[in-house]
Design a protein around this motif. Structure first.
Motif, PDB file in Angstrom:
ATOM      1  N   TRP A 138     -44.937 -17.631 -13.233  1.00  0.00           N
ATOM      2  CA  TRP A 138     -44.919 -18.037 -11.636  1.00  0.00           C
ATOM      3  C   TRP A 138     -46.431 -18.572 -11.442  1.00  0.00           C
ATOM      4  O   TRP A 138     -47.293 -17.844 -11.614  1.00  0.00           O
ATOM      5  N   ASP A 139     -46.645 -19.711 -10.576  1.00  0.00           N
ATOM      6  CA  ASP A 139     -48.015 -19.945 -10.213  1.00  0.00           C
ATOM      7  C   ASP A 139     -47.726 -19.699  -8.568  1.00  0.00           C
ATOM      8  O   ASP A 139     -47.317 -20.606  -7.938  1.00  0.00           O
ATOM      9  N   ASP A 140     -48.514 -18.886  -8.145  1.00  0.00           N
ATOM     10  CA  ASP A 140     -48.403 -18.531  -6.631  1.00  0.00           C
ATOM     11  C   ASP A 140     -49.195 -19.487  -5.632  1.00  0.00           C
ATOM     12  O   ASP A 140     -48.901 -19.839  -4.590  1.00  0.00           O
ATOM     13  N   HIS A 141     -50.136 -20.262  -6.468  1.00  0.00           N
ATOM     14  CA  HIS A 141     -50.760 -21.296  -5.606  1.00  0.00           C
ATOM     15  C   HIS A 141     -49.607 -22.527  -5.350  1.00  0.00           C
ATOM     16  O   HIS A 141     -49.827 -23.231  -4.473  1.00  0.00           O
ATOM     17  N   LYS A 142     -48.584 -22.728  -6.235  1.00  0.00           N
ATOM     18  CA  LYS A 142     -47.631 -23.716  -6.069  1.00  0.00           C
ATOM     19  C   LYS A 142     -46.404 -23.128  -5.483  1.00  0.00           C
ATOM     20  O   LYS A 142     -45.697 -23.943  -5.060  1.00  0.00           O
ATOM     21  N   GLY A 143     -46.291 -21.805  -5.535  1.00  0.00           N
ATOM     22  CA  GLY A 143     -44.962 -20.970  -4.877  1.00  0.00           C
ATOM     23  C   GLY A 143     -43.984 -21.301  -5.881  1.00  0.00           C
ATOM     24  O   GLY A 143     -42.925 -21.523  -5.156  1.00  0.00           O
ATOM     25  N   CYS A 145     -42.152 -21.531 -10.018  1.00  0.00           N
ATOM     26  CA  CYS A 145     -42.273 -21.141 -11.455  1.00  0.00           C
ATOM     27  C   CYS A 145     -42.688 -22.726 -12.054  1.00  0.00           C
ATOM     28  O   CYS A 145     -42.126 -23.680 -11.831  1.00  0.00           O
ATOM     29  N   THR A 146     -43.660 -22.470 -13.176  1.00  0.00           N
ATOM     30  CA  THR A 146     -44.093 -23.926 -13.776  1.00  0.00           C
ATOM     31  C   THR A 146     -43.548 -23.893 -15.229  1.00  0.00           C
ATOM     32  O   THR A 146     -44.234 -24.688 -15.749  1.00  0.00           O
ATOM     33  N   GLY A 147     -43.046 -22.801 -15.746  1.00  0.00           N
ATOM     34  CA  GLY A 147     -42.749 -22.807 -17.146  1.00  0.00           C
ATOM     35  C   GLY A 147     -41.938 -21.662 -17.458  1.00  0.00           C
ATOM     36  O   GLY A 147     -41.757 -20.753 -16.462  1.00  0.00           O
ATOM     37  N   ASP A 148     -41.150 -21.380 -18.414  1.00  0.00           N
ATOM     38  CA  ASP A 148     -40.595 -20.313 -18.960  1.00  0.00           C
ATOM     39  C   ASP A 148     -40.372 -20.451 -20.483  1.00  0.00           C
ATOM     40  O   ASP A 148     -40.426 -21.454 -21.081  1.00  0.00           O
ATOM     41  N   LEU A 149     -40.088 -19.214 -20.876  1.00  0.00           N
ATOM     42  CA  LEU A 149     -39.565 -18.786 -22.389  1.00  0.00           C
ATOM     43  C   LEU A 149     -38.319 -18.177 -22.382  1.00  0.00           C
ATOM     44  O   LEU A 149     -37.944 -17.217 -21.566  1.00  0.00           O
ATOM     45  N   SER A 150     -37.095 -18.902 -22.960  1.00  0.00           N
ATOM     46  CA  SER A 150     -35.894 -18.564 -22.970  1.00  0.00           C
ATOM     47  C   SER A 150     -35.192 -17.838 -24.320  1.00  0.00           C
ATOM     48  O   SER A 150     -35.648 -18.719 -25.393  1.00  0.00           O
ATOM     49  N   PHE A 151     -34.747 -16.891 -24.537  1.00  0.00           N
ATOM     50  CA  PHE A 151     -34.055 -16.476 -25.515  1.00  0.00           C
ATOM     51  C   PHE A 151     -32.766 -15.929 -25.551  1.00  0.00           C
ATOM     52  O   PHE A 151     -32.100 -16.124 -24.696  1.00  0.00           O
TER      53      PHE A 151
END
Length: 416
Positions: A138-143, A145-151
């Motif tokens: 989560w990027d709080d400047h952009k408000g 999520c800017t990426g993720d890791l999925s399992f």
């Protein structure tokens, strides 16, 4: 302790089984903020308003899922059934909250990166906002999520430092490069339902500590020297661990909860044995003070203990300075000291282990976590009932801690 093993090896970079990422290709680099130039959340002009979209402020208090401190204990976070909230510790203040509309706002883990705009989130609840098998960046400047890791399996917890993301599963730990999200190392552990894993945050090279493959065993990864060390900390299963920011000292507690042991991480040697009590208990949290002079411990007995970690090197000097004209008196004193040393060697650990110097009493059975405040001789305590305490202990006289601040952070106008 026994069974110290050192291994020199290269990290294994390929996950297997249920822990394999759903998409092996790294997330696009443009999705991730350059972690070398992260901004502080205290810069109000740089971040969106706490009530900006998609946040919704609700009047009834949310249900609390999880609580945690950031790396230097200047802030703490609360994951709720509606989103998450970030607070400062000294002075206590709500920095901001992100509550997602609808009934799918559940967030369990909120892992901050000091006080910057980047956090790691893991969903939880009947209607989690994010799947529990994903780590969301989560990027709080952009408000957003800017990426993720999925399992393929649910994630138990996550740890962050500026160059690494450490993902903890029930029996495995995966280490990723932060910017490119490339898998660097995988670690097998014994069953780890409490997601025990601690990393250093200030050192150039990361030190990672987690359970080994056997009950009560500690595994230490020194990424600077590329060595792995194993040593046995307890006969029973591990319940809690704490690591100093420089990675030199490690505190451990077992499922029995009566003893806390402090080890030298470099060689696995036992430095201190601290006694919390005589009754079996569950240790919830442990924290070193800045400089590692003190150790705070919370448990389900409803008591927070503060232990001194300083070696009592002044005791012998004090005895030697109490000189008398009579040599026979001096000889008698020496014999008394020798007798006490002999008796101590014959007594059980109950008498030889060290007890806490200060205490604070809370509701029994309720989970509280602890950290040391930025002010001298202060302890921060937060609980799953929404309680926030800032207390001061007397490092000389000891005794009960004195509360300085008591707040319900779910209902800030209410005090405990």
């Amino acid at each position: 302790m026994s069974n110290i093993t050192v291994m020199n090896k290269a990290p294994t970079p390929v996950p297997d089984g249920d822990y394999e990422p759903e998409d092996q290709s790294p997330s696009p680099s443009e999705y991730f903020t350059d972690v070398s130039s992260l901004s502080s959340l205290t810069n109000d002009s740089a971040r969106p308003s706490p009530i900006s979209s998609p946040c919704v402020i609700s009047s009834p208090p949310p249900t609390l899922f999880n609580i945690s401190f950031n790396q230097d204990s200047t802030c703490f976070t609360a994951g709720t059934d509606r989103g998450f909230i970030v607070f400062t510790c000294t002075p206590f203040s709500e920095m901001f909250r992100r509550e997602f509309g609808g009934n799918d706002g559940g967030i369990d883990t909120v892992q901050m990166l000091f006080q910057c705009n980047i956090m790691a989130l893991i969903g939880r609840g009947l209607d989690p906002h994010y799947p529990p098998n994903k780590v969301m960046i989560w990027d709080d400047h952009k408000g957003r999520c800017t990426g993720d890791l999925s399992f393929r399996s649910d994630v138990k917890s996550v740890r962050l430092r500026r160059d690494r993301v450490v993902v903890v599963f029930k029996q495995k730990i995966l280490v990723y490069n932060f910017v490119k999200m490339e898998l660097l190392h995988q670690i097998e552990t014994c069953a780890n339902p409490k997601a025990l894993c601690e990393i250093t945050h200030m050192s150039e090279f990361m030190v990672l500590v987690c359970p080994g493959l056997q009950k009560g065993q500690i595994r230490v990864e020194h990424y600077g020297t590329k060595t792995t060390r194993f040593f046995t900390a307890h006969d029973s299963s591990l319940a809690c661990i704490a690591l100093t920011n420089d990675g030199k000292l490690l505190a451990t507690a077992s499922s029995k909860g009566t003893l806390v042991r402090v080890f030298n991480v470099l060689d696995g040697s036992l430095l201190k044995e601290l006694r919390r009590g005589v009754d079996r208990t569950e240790i919830f949290s442990m924290a070193f003070s800045l400089g590692a002079k003190w150790l705070a411990v919370s448990s389900d007995k409803g008591t927070v203990h503060v232990f001194s970690l300083k070696v009592n090197s002044g005791l012998t000097e004090e005895i030697e300075d109490r000189r008398t004209p009579s040599s026979s008196s001096q000889d008698g004193k020496s014999r008394s000291i020798l007798s006490l040393s002999y008796i101590k060697g014959m007594l059980p650990n109950y008498f030889s282990s060290e007890w806490s110097v200060s205490r604070f009493y809370l509701q029994e059975g309720l989970r509280h976590i602890v950290a040391f405040g930025r002010e001298l001789d202060t302890v921060i305590i937060i609980g799953m009932d929404g309680s926030f305490y800032r207390c001061r202990f007397d490092p000389v006289a000891g005794g009960d801690m004195r509360p300085l601040e008591c707040v319900n952070f779910l209902k800030p106008k209410d005090a405990f």
